[in-house]
Design an enzyme around this catalytic site. Structure first.
Site, PDB file in Angstrom:
ATOM      1  N   TYR A 133       1.418  -0.979  -0.003  1.00  0.00           N
ATOM      2  CA  TYR A 133       0.205   0.172   0.139  1.00  0.00           C
ATOM      3  C   TYR A 133       0.670   1.034   0.014  1.00  0.00           C
ATOM      4  CZ  TYR A 133      -3.939   2.789   1.641  1.00  0.00           C
ATOM      5  OH  TYR A 133      -4.804   4.284   2.107  1.00  0.00           O
ATOM      6  N   LYS A 161      -0.959  -1.283  -3.999  1.00  0.00           N
ATOM      7  CA  LYS A 161      -2.238   0.423  -4.099  1.00  0.00           C
ATOM      8  C   LYS A 161      -1.351   1.668  -3.781  1.00  0.00           C
ATOM      9  CE  LYS A 161      -5.240   1.631  -0.325  1.00  0.00           C
ATOM     10  NZ  LYS A 161      -5.896   2.740  -1.288  1.00  0.00           N
TER      11      LYS A 161
HETATM   12  O1  MN9 Z   1      -7.872   4.939  -0.072  1.00  0.00           O
HETATM   13  C1  MN9 Z   1      -8.513   6.858  -0.903  1.00  0.00           C
HETATM   14  N1  MN9 Z   1      -7.373   7.057   0.229  1.00  0.00           N
HETATM   15  C2  MN9 Z   1      -7.370   7.988   1.027  1.00  0.00           C
HETATM   16  C3  MN9 Z   1      -7.911   5.473  -0.733  1.00  0.00           C
HETATM   17  O2  MN9 Z   1      -8.254   8.591   1.048  1.00  0.00           O
HETATM   18  C4  MN9 Z   1      -5.569   7.905   2.179  1.00  0.00           C
HETATM   19  C5  MN9 Z   1      -8.675   7.241  -2.086  1.00  0.00           C
HETATM   20  O3  MN9 Z   1      -9.799   6.551  -2.150  1.00  0.00           O
HETATM   21  C6  MN9 Z   1      -9.184   8.969  -1.494  1.00  0.00           C
HETATM   22  O4  MN9 Z   1      -9.751   9.365  -0.408  1.00  0.00           O
HETATM   23  C7  MN9 Z   1      -9.305   9.394  -2.600  1.00  0.00           C
HETATM   24  C8  MN9 Z   1      -9.403  10.522  -2.533  1.00  0.00           C
HETATM   25  O5  MN9 Z   1      -8.306  11.816  -2.630  1.00  0.00           O
HETATM   26  O6  MN9 Z   1      -8.458   9.398  -4.090  1.00  0.00           O
END
Ligand code: MN9
Length: 289
Positions: A133, A161
């Protein structure tokens, strides 16, 4: 198990007393499944995982497994305490996840050798392949084809990811490790990430608007990136507006408005004020219109 596809990075519902809402979690899984997601990512950033106890993390995973209908489930098991890490790894394996995943060890500046050892410990404890990740904005370290070469060579890495807007890094990873699965982690670059080597995504807004990702994915498969990008622009208008608020608080508020009462966020995160809720509702209604 094939882990390519579209995964909500599942939120954690909380009730008014801030206890985990396992029943609502079941509903979130059922609703997003019905709206076309092809797997579930459990216990990641969006789940506020570092505000959960180990027991809660295990019970959340068990709950999702029961509702996932055989779709692949990837469990984030990351934690710094090695005792809890081993426990979460074994638990995830025992309930039949498709892969385990973790952010790299955080807070301290860890060496490449320490990061490598951390991930190999996860693979050994779980007996499963690991989805790295990469989220440099929070961990302070970017996982790249260079510093992950030993990990990929170990044969214990399922993929990555990639929650980074550096799509060159993503493309170089895919080019160097073509048999590994790269999943986009930033919803706002879903389409270009697919062109740069991702085969799906794990994202927070798939809790709220999974159908938009299903539609973009279909259009890309039909070789129609122009139409897919039209949807991406509307998604990004929403994401940009949501970023003016505490992100997970607004995400959960909008899910609640949509009929999934997932509650607020756990401290130290703060919920939206009433004024913010009014503004968030207006912008979401504009998005849906
Ligand atoms: O899991 C998410 N990462 C975080 C993935 O929130 C740190 C993303 O989906 C973000 O929320 C999204 C908005 O920046 O891309």
């Amino acid at each position: 198990m094939d882990i390519r596809g579209l995964y909500p990075a599942l939120i954690t519902p909380f009730d008014a007393a801030l206890a985990v809402g396992y029943g609502v979690l079941r509903d979130v899984v059922r609703v997003t499944r019905a709206r076309g997601v092809t797997g579930f990512y459990v216990g990641g950033s969006t789940a506020e995982t570092f505000s959960l106890t180990v027991e809660e993390r295990e019970k959340i995973l068990e709950t999702v497994m029961e509702e996932a209908g055989g779709l692949p489930v990837i469990a984030h098991v990351g934690v710094l305490n090695p005792h809890d890490l081993k426990r979460l790894c074994r638990h995830a394996a025992s309930v039949g996840v498709a892969a385990v995943s973790s952010v790299p060890p955080f807070y301290y500046k860890h060496s490449e050798a320490e990061i490598t050892a951390y991930y190999l410990d996860i693979a050994a404890a779980s007996g499963l392949k690991v989805l790295l990740y990469n989220i440099p904005q929070f961990t302070g370290v970017a996982l790249t084809k260079k510093n992950c070469a030993a990990l990929f060579a170990s044969g214990m890495v399922a993929g990555i990811k990639h929650t980074s807007q550096n799509l060159y890094d993503l493309e170089r990873l895919k080019n160097t490790f073509p048999d590994s699965v790269m999943l986009a982690g930033h919803d706002e670059v879903f389409c270009p990430a697919q062109l740069m080597g991702a085969e799906g995504c794990i994202g927070s807004t798939l809790n709220l608007i999974p159908d938009r990702f299903v539609a973009m994915d279909r259009l890309l498969a039909e070789n129609n990136p122009g139409e897919a990008m039209r949807i991406q622009h509307t998604v990004n208008d929403l994401v940009e507006a949501m970023m003016h608020f505490s992100f997970f608080a607004v995400l959960k508020f909008l899910m609640t408005v949509q009929g999934l009462p997932v509650g607020g966020v756990r401290p130290p995160l703060l919920d939206l004020t009433d004024d913010e809720k009014t503004r968030a509702l207006e912008l979401f209604q504009a998005f849906l219109a």
